[in-house]
Design a protein around this motif. Structure first.
Motif, PDB file in Angstrom:
ATOM      1  N   ASN A 297      13.393 -36.781   0.764  1.00 30.03           N
ATOM      2  CA  ASN A 297      12.409 -36.572  -0.495  1.00 30.03           C
ATOM      3  C   ASN A 297      11.550 -35.480  -0.618  1.00 30.03           C
ATOM      4  O   ASN A 297      10.561 -35.834   0.180  1.00 30.03           O
ATOM      5  CB  ASN A 297      12.041 -37.945  -0.968  1.00 30.03           C
ATOM      6  CG  ASN A 297      11.457 -37.651  -2.605  1.00 30.03           C
ATOM      7  OD1 ASN A 297      11.818 -36.817  -3.371  1.00 30.03           O
ATOM      8  ND2 ASN A 297      10.454 -38.793  -2.836  1.00 30.03           N
ATOM      9  N   PRO A 298      11.423 -34.270  -1.116  1.00 33.42           N
ATOM     10  CA  PRO A 298      10.452 -33.495  -0.815  1.00 33.42           C
ATOM     11  C   PRO A 298       9.075 -33.824  -1.309  1.00 33.42           C
ATOM     12  O   PRO A 298       8.177 -33.377  -0.240  1.00 33.42           O
ATOM     13  CB  PRO A 298      10.855 -32.306  -2.070  1.00 33.42           C
ATOM     14  CG  PRO A 298      12.324 -32.386  -2.380  1.00 33.42           C
ATOM     15  CD  PRO A 298      12.684 -33.973  -2.127  1.00 33.42           C
ATOM     16  N   GLY A 299       9.054 -34.664  -2.366  1.00 32.42           N
ATOM     17  CA  GLY A 299       7.476 -35.085  -2.511  1.00 32.42           C
ATOM     18  C   GLY A 299       6.822 -35.841  -1.273  1.00 32.42           C
ATOM     19  O   GLY A 299       5.871 -35.650  -0.797  1.00 32.42           O
ATOM     20  N   ALA A 300       7.839 -36.898  -0.755  1.00 38.39           N
ATOM     21  CA  ALA A 300       7.440 -37.689   0.366  1.00 38.39           C
ATOM     22  C   ALA A 300       7.264 -36.857   1.628  1.00 38.39           C
ATOM     23  O   ALA A 300       6.068 -37.121   2.212  1.00 38.39           O
ATOM     24  CB  ALA A 300       8.385 -38.777   0.741  1.00 38.39           C
ATOM     25  N   GLU A 301       8.101 -36.092   1.795  1.00 36.56           N
ATOM     26  CA  GLU A 301       8.067 -35.162   3.154  1.00 36.56           C
ATOM     27  C   GLU A 301       6.849 -34.608   3.114  1.00 36.56           C
ATOM     28  O   GLU A 301       6.116 -34.287   4.219  1.00 36.56           O
ATOM     29  CB  GLU A 301       9.190 -34.299   3.201  1.00 36.56           C
ATOM     30  CG  GLU A 301      10.390 -34.907   3.483  1.00 36.56           C
ATOM     31  CD  GLU A 301      10.718 -35.468   4.927  1.00 36.56           C
ATOM     32  OE1 GLU A 301       9.870 -35.001   5.776  1.00 36.56           O
ATOM     33  OE2 GLU A 301      11.511 -36.120   5.166  1.00 36.56           O
ATOM     34  N   ALA A 302       6.475 -33.826   1.988  1.00 41.16           N
ATOM     35  CA  ALA A 302       5.162 -33.109   1.987  1.00 41.16           C
ATOM     36  C   ALA A 302       3.859 -33.848   2.207  1.00 41.16           C
ATOM     37  O   ALA A 302       2.837 -33.377   2.901  1.00 41.16           O
ATOM     38  CB  ALA A 302       5.027 -32.336   0.489  1.00 41.16           C
ATOM     39  N   ILE A 303       3.678 -35.170   1.613  1.00 39.82           N
ATOM     40  CA  ILE A 303       2.782 -35.946   2.062  1.00 39.82           C
ATOM     41  C   ILE A 303       2.902 -36.437   3.206  1.00 39.82           C
ATOM     42  O   ILE A 303       1.583 -36.429   4.020  1.00 39.82           O
ATOM     43  CB  ILE A 303       2.747 -37.252   1.001  1.00 39.82           C
ATOM     44  CG1 ILE A 303       2.651 -36.601  -0.548  1.00 39.82           C
ATOM     45  CG2 ILE A 303       1.699 -38.198   1.469  1.00 39.82           C
ATOM     46  CD1 ILE A 303       2.918 -37.815  -1.457  1.00 39.82           C
ATOM     47  N   TRP A 304       3.914 -36.785   3.970  1.00 39.20           N
ATOM     48  CA  TRP A 304       3.846 -37.093   5.333  1.00 39.20           C
ATOM     49  C   TRP A 304       3.311 -36.125   6.117  1.00 39.20           C
ATOM     50  O   TRP A 304       2.534 -36.217   7.058  1.00 39.20           O
ATOM     51  CB  TRP A 304       5.333 -37.722   5.651  1.00 39.20           C
ATOM     52  CG  TRP A 304       5.726 -38.865   5.098  1.00 39.20           C
ATOM     53  CD1 TRP A 304       4.847 -39.936   4.930  1.00 39.20           C
ATOM     54  CD2 TRP A 304       6.838 -39.361   4.891  1.00 39.20           C
ATOM     55  NE1 TRP A 304       5.658 -40.873   4.579  1.00 39.20           N
ATOM     56  CE2 TRP A 304       7.053 -40.568   4.450  1.00 39.20           C
ATOM     57  CE3 TRP A 304       8.185 -38.586   4.705  1.00 39.20           C
ATOM     58  CZ2 TRP A 304       8.009 -41.356   4.055  1.00 39.20           C
ATOM     59  CZ3 TRP A 304       9.347 -39.319   4.172  1.00 39.20           C
ATOM     60  CH2 TRP A 304       9.517 -40.640   4.065  1.00 39.20           C
ATOM     61  N   GLU A 305       3.922 -34.887   6.077  1.00 41.87           N
ATOM     62  CA  GLU A 305       3.531 -33.874   6.702  1.00 41.87           C
ATOM     63  C   GLU A 305       1.820 -33.544   6.606  1.00 41.87           C
ATOM     64  O   GLU A 305       1.121 -33.270   7.554  1.00 41.87           O
ATOM     65  CB  GLU A 305       4.127 -32.382   6.335  1.00 41.87           C
ATOM     66  CG  GLU A 305       3.969 -31.419   7.089  1.00 41.87           C
ATOM     67  CD  GLU A 305       4.557 -30.127   6.685  1.00 41.87           C
ATOM     68  OE1 GLU A 305       4.348 -29.005   7.442  1.00 41.87           O
ATOM     69  OE2 GLU A 305       5.394 -30.266   5.896  1.00 41.87           O
ATOM     70  N   GLU A 306       1.313 -33.581   5.279  1.00 45.75           N
ATOM     71  CA  GLU A 306       0.079 -33.344   5.194  1.00 45.75           C
ATOM     72  C   GLU A 306      -1.039 -34.398   5.862  1.00 45.75           C
ATOM     73  O   GLU A 306      -2.117 -34.103   6.317  1.00 45.75           O
ATOM     74  CB  GLU A 306      -0.580 -33.383   3.578  1.00 45.75           C
ATOM     75  CG  GLU A 306      -2.074 -33.104   3.434  1.00 45.75           C
ATOM     76  CD  GLU A 306      -1.996 -33.066   1.828  1.00 45.75           C
ATOM     77  OE1 GLU A 306      -3.459 -33.152   1.785  1.00 45.75           O
ATOM     78  OE2 GLU A 306      -1.203 -33.404   0.906  1.00 45.75           O
ATOM     79  N   PHE A 307      -0.569 -35.668   5.868  1.00 46.49           N
ATOM     80  CA  PHE A 307      -1.315 -36.726   6.525  1.00 46.49           C
ATOM     81  C   PHE A 307      -0.822 -37.115   7.921  1.00 46.49           C
ATOM     82  O   PHE A 307      -1.306 -37.840   8.689  1.00 46.49           O
ATOM     83  CB  PHE A 307      -1.128 -38.060   5.682  1.00 46.49           C
ATOM     84  CG  PHE A 307      -2.020 -37.666   4.317  1.00 46.49           C
ATOM     85  CD1 PHE A 307      -3.299 -38.296   4.246  1.00 46.49           C
ATOM     86  CD2 PHE A 307      -1.445 -37.583   3.137  1.00 46.49           C
ATOM     87  CE1 PHE A 307      -4.027 -38.261   3.208  1.00 46.49           C
ATOM     88  CE2 PHE A 307      -2.309 -37.424   2.012  1.00 46.49           C
ATOM     89  CZ  PHE A 307      -3.600 -37.774   2.040  1.00 46.49           C
ATOM     90  N   GLY A 308       0.180 -36.261   8.591  1.00 47.52           N
ATOM     91  CA  GLY A 308       0.376 -36.270  10.171  1.00 47.52           C
ATOM     92  C   GLY A 308       1.150 -37.787  10.137  1.00 47.52           C
ATOM     93  O   GLY A 308       0.995 -38.336  11.321  1.00 47.52           O
ATOM     94  N   ILE A 309       2.033 -38.007   9.142  1.00 47.06           N
ATOM     95  CA  ILE A 309       2.745 -39.376   9.531  1.00 47.06           C
ATOM     96  C   ILE A 309       4.282 -38.903  10.001  1.00 47.06           C
ATOM     97  O   ILE A 309       5.042 -38.579   9.363  1.00 47.06           O
ATOM     98  CB  ILE A 309       2.852 -40.178   8.241  1.00 47.06           C
ATOM     99  CG1 ILE A 309       1.658 -40.244   7.533  1.00 47.06           C
ATOM    100  CG2 ILE A 309       3.556 -41.380   8.316  1.00 47.06           C
ATOM    101  CD1 ILE A 309       0.748 -41.220   8.183  1.00 47.06           C
TER     102      ILE A 309
END
Length: 426
Positions: A297-309
């Motif tokens: 999911n693009p939205g989730a992937e972007a947040i995971w990448e931003e927060f280093g998850i």
């Protein structure tokens, strides 16, 4: 010739074991051990929970009919399969949520609130002892993890232990042995919660205990005095809320300095903006139950990448109602809010009438859940002990309301022999 049954010695120890109570304990204990043991504990939860449900199959349909409004929460989540952007994910987790609800309803409907309180206390005390013996510290040294996988996962059961122990140790109607155990459990839970270094959980637990304490004080008051105490408590709560609003900048600064968090509360304000954008796209129905935090999911992937998850799990929007609105829309959130705040109202009214350990515990539990819902996701998720407790609280509240509304059964007075007339003179 008649064989007479062998009589037991007068001093024989007789232990009655209730299978439903044992299965309920195993169900709770397995959920507490999932992050330590893994799939075996999850399988144990399903095995013990489903066995508890089917042990009395005649009650399954009765519970579905009697608590249909409780199952409506899980029903809407399962219905979201029809419009989910990941229907397979929503179907899988929706079924798991429905099973979790069925197990929670069976526990709360087939056991007394006092028994469930003791089951919860015993299981959480055992989890605390295991964490004390086998637990570990975070890699950065900032807080204990116990036998759990994260600081939040560890602090929540320790908080629950404190709430259970608090209710038991202050209830003079409890046996002395349970009150002593409650005192020990409260001390251990407090120590472990402090070691977890979860500021949010400590604040929520303190608020829950402060909210529950007046109910015990009201046991020795008349009904009018209880109303007066409730009014004073409500007034103090309103004043405290006004002070928090007026001094929110200073309080926020103090919290940030104490916990070491950044000015956006670990980036929550940023992800809330993203959540509101998602809600605006699908306001009423959402994108599907558990269908946002999905790899790909693009939205989730972007947040995971931003927060280093890197593991792409264990992340959410840090607010129960915002997070759920993204997935199941405003309709689903309205159903869940009705369940949460309805349970709160029912158990508070019940504790007001009957201030006992189990009712006071339920009020503290619901207050903590509501406080935490502003910064965490406290329900409703599959295979989750917090969800089981929220569902059980609502079922107990409905049970208390129905029992109160039952008409009194009229029974004729026992016949008495007419008084003997004085003897006639000879």
């Amino acid at each position: 010739m008649t064989v007479l049954p062998r009589s037991r010695p007068a001093n024989a120890l007789i232990i009655d074991v209730c299978p439903t109570t044992v299965l309920a304990f195993l169900t709770v204990m397995c959920l507490l051990l999932v992050q330590w043991i893994g799939a075996i504990a999850a399988a144990g939860f399903l095995a013990s929970g489903c066995l508890l449900v089917v042990r009395r199959p005649q009650l399954v349909l009765v519970e579905l009919r009697r608590y249909w409004m409780v199952f409506a929460v899980a029903g809407w989540c399962l219905l979201s399969v029809l419009w989910s952007q990941y229907p397979g994910v929503s179907l899988r987790y929706g079924i798991q949520l429905a099973v979790t609800f069925a197990i929670a309803v069976a526990i709360a409907n087939r056991l007394s609130p006092a028994t469930v309180l003791r089951v919860l206390f015993s299981a959480h005390l055992l989890a605390a002892l295991l964490s004390l013996v086998f637990g570990r510290v975070r890699e950065d040294g900032l807080g204990w993890l116990g036998i759990f996988g994260s600081k939040n996962a560890f602090s929540l059961p320790m908080s629950t232990l404190m709430l259970c122990a608090f209710a038991i140790m202050l209830d003079r109607g409890q046996p002395r042995s349970w009150r002593v155990a409650g005192l020990a459990g409260f001390a251990l839970g407090s120590f472990m919660l402090i070691q977890a270094q979860s500021a949010g959980q400590m604040l929520a637990t303190g608020a829950a205990l402060a909210f529950a304490l007046p109910f015990f004080m009201g046991r020795w008051l008349t009904l009018m005095q209880r109303f007066l105490l409730a009014g004073v408590t409500l007034a103090l709560g309103i004043i405290a809320g006004m002070l928090v609003i007026a001094l929110q900048d200073q309080i926020m600064t103090l919290i940030l300095e104490t916990t070491g968090k950044d000015a956006t509360l670990t980036g929550r304000t940023e992800i809330w903006k993203i959540a509101f954008q998602e809600i605006a796209r699908h306001p009423l129905t959402g994108i599907g139950f558990q269908a946002y935090w999905v790899p790909g999911n693009p939205g989730a992937e972007a947040i995971w990448e931003e927060f280093g998850i890197s593991n792409k799990r264990g992340f959410h929007f840090h607010n129960t109602f915002i997070s759920n609105a993204v997935e199941i829309g405003l309709i689903g959130v309205a159903i869940q809010a009705a369940a949460i705040f309805g349970a709160m109202g029912l158990v508070v009214a019940w504790a007001f009438r009957e201030p006992r350990a189990e009712t006071v515990f339920l009020t503290a539990l619901m207050m903590r859940s509501i406080v935490l819902s502003m910064s965490e996701v406290v329900g409703y998720t599959q295979f989750d002990l917090a969800t089981v407790l929220l569902v059980a609280a609502l079922v107990f509240g409905i049970r208390s309301l129905r029992e109160r509304r039952k008409p009194a059964v009229w029974r004729p007075a026992p016949a008495t022999a007419p008084a003997a007339s004085p003897a006639e003179p000879a």
